[in-house]
Design a protein around this motif. Structure first.
Motif, PDB file in Angstrom:
ATOM      1  N   PHE A  59      51.470  39.615  68.631  1.00 43.03           N
ATOM      2  CA  PHE A  59      52.144  39.177  69.755  1.00 43.03           C
ATOM      3  C   PHE A  59      50.204  38.134  69.908  1.00 43.03           C
ATOM      4  N   THR A  60      51.124  36.842  70.908  1.00 42.42           N
ATOM      5  CA  THR A  60      50.696  35.371  71.289  1.00 42.42           C
ATOM      6  C   THR A  60      50.790  35.527  72.629  1.00 42.42           C
ATOM      7  N   GLY A  61      49.590  35.268  73.359  1.00 38.62           N
ATOM      8  CA  GLY A  61      49.328  35.656  74.786  1.00 38.62           C
ATOM      9  C   GLY A  61      48.506  34.024  75.116  1.00 38.62           C
ATOM     10  N   SER A  62      48.362  33.524  76.580  1.00 38.61           N
ATOM     11  CA  SER A  62      47.894  32.675  76.695  1.00 38.61           C
ATOM     12  C   SER A  62      47.130  33.516  78.028  1.00 38.61           C
ATOM     13  N   VAL A  63      45.600  32.599  78.309  1.00 39.59           N
ATOM     14  CA  VAL A  63      44.820  32.317  80.092  1.00 39.59           C
ATOM     15  C   VAL A  63      45.008  31.387  80.345  1.00 39.59           C
ATOM     16  N   GLY A  64      45.772  31.546  82.311  1.00 41.01           N
ATOM     17  CA  GLY A  64      45.365  30.392  83.110  1.00 41.01           C
ATOM     18  C   GLY A  64      47.196  29.186  82.377  1.00 41.01           C
TER      19      GLY A  64
ATOM     20  N   LEU B 285      50.257  32.570  86.004  1.00 33.74           N
ATOM     21  CA  LEU B 285      49.634  33.508  86.816  1.00 33.74           C
ATOM     22  C   LEU B 285      49.669  34.587  86.486  1.00 33.74           C
ATOM     23  N   LYS B 286      48.531  35.370  86.184  1.00 33.87           N
ATOM     24  CA  LYS B 286      48.264  36.879  85.714  1.00 33.87           C
ATOM     25  C   LYS B 286      49.262  36.906  83.903  1.00 33.87           C
ATOM     26  N   ASP B 287      48.862  35.431  83.055  1.00 34.62           N
ATOM     27  CA  ASP B 287      49.583  35.937  81.978  1.00 34.62           C
ATOM     28  C   ASP B 287      48.743  36.621  81.090  1.00 34.62           C
ATOM     29  N   LYS B 288      47.162  36.964  80.874  1.00 34.33           N
ATOM     30  CA  LYS B 288      46.696  37.443  80.056  1.00 34.33           C
ATOM     31  C   LYS B 288      46.317  38.752  80.529  1.00 34.33           C
ATOM     32  N   GLU B 289      46.976  39.228  81.972  1.00 35.04           N
ATOM     33  CA  GLU B 289      46.595  40.553  81.952  1.00 35.04           C
ATOM     34  C   GLU B 289      48.432  41.304  81.853  1.00 35.04           C
ATOM     35  N   THR B 290      49.223  40.440  81.902  1.00 36.08           N
ATOM     36  CA  THR B 290      50.381  40.889  81.650  1.00 36.08           C
ATOM     37  C   THR B 290      50.712  41.106  80.778  1.00 36.08           C
ATOM     38  N   SER B 291      49.801  40.411  79.028  1.00 37.87           N
ATOM     39  CA  SER B 291      50.325  39.973  78.434  1.00 37.87           C
ATOM     40  C   SER B 291      49.966  41.847  77.695  1.00 37.87           C
ATOM     41  N   GLU B 292      48.344  42.091  78.376  1.00 38.19           N
ATOM     42  CA  GLU B 292      47.523  43.670  78.178  1.00 38.19           C
ATOM     43  C   GLU B 292      48.849  44.639  78.731  1.00 38.19           C
ATOM     44  N   LEU B 293      49.065  44.394  79.132  1.00 37.96           N
ATOM     45  CA  LEU B 293      49.941  45.080  79.850  1.00 37.96           C
ATOM     46  C   LEU B 293      50.649  45.752  79.287  1.00 37.96           C
ATOM     47  N   ILE B 294      51.874  44.632  78.786  1.00 36.80           N
ATOM     48  CA  ILE B 294      52.224  45.069  77.520  1.00 36.80           C
ATOM     49  C   ILE B 294      52.379  45.190  76.625  1.00 36.80           C
ATOM     50  N   ALA B 295      51.231  44.986  76.011  1.00 38.12           N
ATOM     51  CA  ALA B 295      51.454  45.365  74.490  1.00 38.12           C
ATOM     52  C   ALA B 295      50.823  46.662  75.105  1.00 38.12           C
ATOM     53  N   ALA B 296      50.330  47.053  76.401  1.00 42.77           N
ATOM     54  CA  ALA B 296      50.119  48.837  76.604  1.00 42.77           C
ATOM     55  C   ALA B 296      50.934  49.444  76.611  1.00 42.77           C
ATOM     56  N   MET B 297      52.549  49.502  77.405  1.00 44.86           N
ATOM     57  CA  MET B 297      53.638  49.750  77.007  1.00 44.86           C
ATOM     58  C   MET B 297      53.970  49.436  75.444  1.00 44.86           C
ATOM     59  N   LEU B 298      53.858  48.875  74.971  1.00 40.14           N
ATOM     60  CA  LEU B 298      54.379  49.586  73.773  1.00 40.14           C
ATOM     61  C   LEU B 298      54.023  50.161  73.288  1.00 40.14           C
ATOM     62  N   GLU B 299      53.019  50.162  73.194  1.00 44.10           N
ATOM     63  CA  GLU B 299      52.011  51.215  72.124  1.00 44.10           C
ATOM     64  C   GLU B 299      52.342  52.435  72.299  1.00 44.10           C
TER      65      GLU B 299
ATOM     66  N   PHE C   3      55.978  36.050  71.558  1.00 37.08           N
ATOM     67  CA  PHE C   3      54.584  35.572  72.333  1.00 37.08           C
ATOM     68  C   PHE C   3      55.457  35.498  74.113  1.00 37.08           C
ATOM     69  N   LEU C   4      54.118  35.154  74.521  1.00 36.49           N
ATOM     70  CA  LEU C   4      54.641  35.474  77.083  1.00 36.49           C
ATOM     71  C   LEU C   4      54.415  34.175  77.089  1.00 36.49           C
ATOM     72  N   VAL C   5      55.742  33.461  77.946  1.00 38.11           N
ATOM     73  CA  VAL C   5      55.435  31.924  78.258  1.00 38.11           C
ATOM     74  C   VAL C   5      56.299  31.787  79.759  1.00 38.11           C
ATOM     75  N   ALA C   6      55.640  31.403  80.561  1.00 43.33           N
ATOM     76  CA  ALA C   6      56.850  31.554  82.022  1.00 43.33           C
ATOM     77  C   ALA C   6      57.712  29.946  81.977  1.00 43.33           C
ATOM     78  N   TYR C   7      58.783  29.995  81.872  1.00 45.00           N
ATOM     79  CA  TYR C   7      59.027  28.289  82.672  1.00 45.00           C
ATOM     80  C   TYR C   7      59.614  28.203  83.151  1.00 45.00           C
ATOM     81  N   SER C   8      59.541  26.840  83.640  1.00 42.31           N
ATOM     82  CA  SER C   8      59.991  26.085  85.114  1.00 42.31           C
ATOM     83  C   SER C   8      61.397  25.361  84.948  1.00 42.31           C
ATOM     84  N   ASN C   9      62.452  25.855  85.822  1.00 42.01           N
ATOM     85  CA  ASN C   9      63.501  24.126  85.561  1.00 42.01           C
ATOM     86  C   ASN C   9      63.831  23.482  86.590  1.00 42.01           C
ATOM     87  N   SER C  10      62.333  22.237  85.650  1.00 45.28           N
ATOM     88  CA  SER C  10      62.427  21.317  86.563  1.00 45.28           C
ATOM     89  C   SER C  10      63.819  20.526  86.695  1.00 45.28           C
ATOM     90  N   MET C  11      64.656  20.267  86.114  1.00 42.62           N
ATOM     91  CA  MET C  11      66.098  19.965  86.654  1.00 42.62           C
ATOM     92  C   MET C  11      67.226  21.029  87.297  1.00 42.62           C
TER      93      MET C  11
END
Length: 512
Positions: free
Chosen positions: A365-370, A373-387, A416-424
């Motif tokens: 599982f690949t996550g990001s920091v920065g 918003l809260k991407d690192k913490e979200t990845s960590e919490l999801i990992a715990a939920m999957l465990e 991987f975790l990502v947050a996509y916006s919709n500029s179109m």
């Protein structure tokens, strides 16, 4: 023991938020760029969560990078706050037939190096992004077959098929105009070092992973810039961004954690602003190999995630669960998939058993920091939920630019975790990343998306996209988590109103 591990991680995250509020104040050096005026100049300093990905306007797909680019470059057409098309480098346009759009270009426009803007620049810019499959934005512009020069101030954009959203494509990232003469003479590498646009601000300096500095373009064709200098600082750590705002090191900071908003609002000199966004946080799962190629495993991952807990513990309740990336207000939305979740950990365990993983499995599982918003913490919490349901996670957290490199290279592992916006503001945009991110290939989905892309009937297009959303909600190549809000912190000396597209136009920010 697994539940204890989950609760322990949640406690660690909560404590880290508290400790973030106790960060040391910003250094003196960081504060030197702030102030209403510096050496008689009006300087605007903005703290961002990451650095720009470079100055190739066609080879990135991120809002944060575009928020720098829009102050240097222009599109043919731009959208106002209400989503209405407005003239930019094109003063008028007409649809001559389903595959031909004619644009009349603005006169008297110069690039920052003094070269005049002409039809040749339009042809070079749009054909480059439409024909080079290696560019990140290629998928959003390959619909363009060619650009024909009628005269120096007129171009015809020819599409391969009927193109219902061409104006939307030409008013977003990936469609900025490049200086063809400058690039031909100096080469693209030189352009990347010393980028040249037509915008109200021109390039001054880029200190990688630190800041980008722009200065006013006194030869701009439109209303002159309101600032003498713009400084976009790269500060991935949320606590540091907040500290810089509180101590006056920056005038504005993006991605303010909900837990810090009260602290910012308690100061006389600072305040927070919030607005809706089109950004949806999601998981992208590899569908061609590994355990996530099994749809039962993908469903188990979805059912293991407590979205309500994510929203309440990390976002102070500021978020909305979703089973689709197309939120209401975006063309093609299916409202009955929005505001819903599939949380069912017991069923997740049963699915894993059916898939042959009764004793558990391991995923990368690949996550990001920065990056969001809260991407690192979200990845960590999801990992715990999957465990909790028996899925062991090898979690890798990467800084934003390294994460993008790995995602674009297709080396992010199983998920991987990502947050996509919709500029179109159209469902067409987000599905361009579906196959590259996941390898997902469903002929029915491919046909529906292809039909929608060229259908000039809005009602039929909408139904196509809604059918796609129903299929993806069941097959889960992507697992949609929540719609994010946009939180900003500002110094009260400035006026600023958030845009739903999250783009930062410096001249929409003014001194009080």
């Amino acid at each position: 023991m697994k539940r204890i591990a989950f609760l322990s991680l949640a406690l660690i995250i909560a404590l880290s938020v508290v400790l973030a509020g106790c960060s040391k104040p910003a250094s003196k050096g960081a504060a030197e760029t702030k102030g209403k005026e510096k050496d008689g100049q009006k300087v605007l300093t903005i703290a961002r969560s990451g650095d720009v990905l470079g100055f190739d306007v066609h080879n990135h797909g991120t809002t944060s990078t575009e928020s720098v680019h829009v102050n240097m470059f222009n599109y043919l057409v731009k959208k106002d706050r209400d989503g209405k098309f407005q003239p930019d480098l094109a003063v008028s346009w007409e649809n001559l037939n389903p595959t031909t759009w004619r644009f009349k270009l603005r006169e008297g426009v110069k690039f920052h190096n003094g070269d005049p803007f002409t039809a040749a620049d339009v042809k070079y810019s749009l054909e480059r992004v439409a024909k080079d499959a290696k560019l990140v934005e290629y998928g959003n512009y390959k619909q363009i077959k060619e650009v024909n020069i009628v005269d120096d101030r007129t171009v015809d954009v020819i599409t391969n098929e009927a193109e219902p959203v061409l104006l939307s494509r030409l008013s977003r990232l990936g469609s900025s105009m490049l200086p063809s003469k400058y690039i031909k003479e100096k080469g693209f590498d030189e352009f990347l070092k010393n980028p040249v646009g037509t915008g109200p601000y021109k390039f001054s300096e880029w200190i990688r992973d630190d800041r980008v500095t722009l200065v006013k373009n006194n030869d701009y064709f439109g209303e002159k810039g309101k600032w003498d200098k713009l400084v976009f600082r790269s500060i991935p750590e949320e606590a540091t961004r907040v500290s810089e705002l509180l101590t006056g090191g920056v005038d504005m900071a993006v991605q303010i954690p909900p837990t810090d908003m009260k602290r910012i609002n308690n100061l006389d000199s600072t305040q927070t602003l919030s607005g809706p966004s089109t950004r949806v946080m999601m998981l992208a799962l590899r569908t061609t190999s590994g355990p996530t190629a099994d749809p039962r495993v993908r469903e188990a991952i979805d059912l293991a995630i407590n979205k309500k807990a994510l929203i309440s513990s990390l976002f102070e309740g500021d978020g909305k669960e979703t089973l689709t990336p197309i939120i209401p207000g975006i063309f093609g939305a299916k409202p009955d998939l929005f505001g819903k979740s599939n949380y069912n950990p017991e069923r997740a365990k049963q699915l894993l058993k059916e898939a042959g993983y009764e004793k558990g499995l391991t995923i990368s599982f690949t996550g990001s920091v920065g990056k969001s918003l809260k991407d690192k913490e979200t990845s960590e919490l999801i990992a715990a939920m999957l465990e909790e349901v028996g899925i062991k996670v090898k979690l890798e957290i990467l800084e934003s630019s390294k994460f993008n490199d790995k995602r674009n290279a297709g080396t992010t592992g199983d998920m991987f975790l990502v947050a996509y916006s919709n500029s179109m503001f159209d469902a067409a945009l987000l599905y361009k990343r579906l196959n590259p991110d996941t390898g997902y290939n469903n002929p029915e989905v491919t046909k529906l998306l292809s039909d929608a892309e060229k259908n000039m009937n809005p009602g039929e297009r909408e139904k196509n996209y809604q059918q796609v959303q129903d299929i993806l909600a069941k097959e889960r190549p992507q697992i949609y988590l929540l719609q994010l809000g946009a939180n900003y912190g500002i110094n009260k000396r400035i006026n600023f109103t958030p845009r739903i597209d999250e783009i930062t136009y410096a001249d929409e920010i003014t001194l009080k």
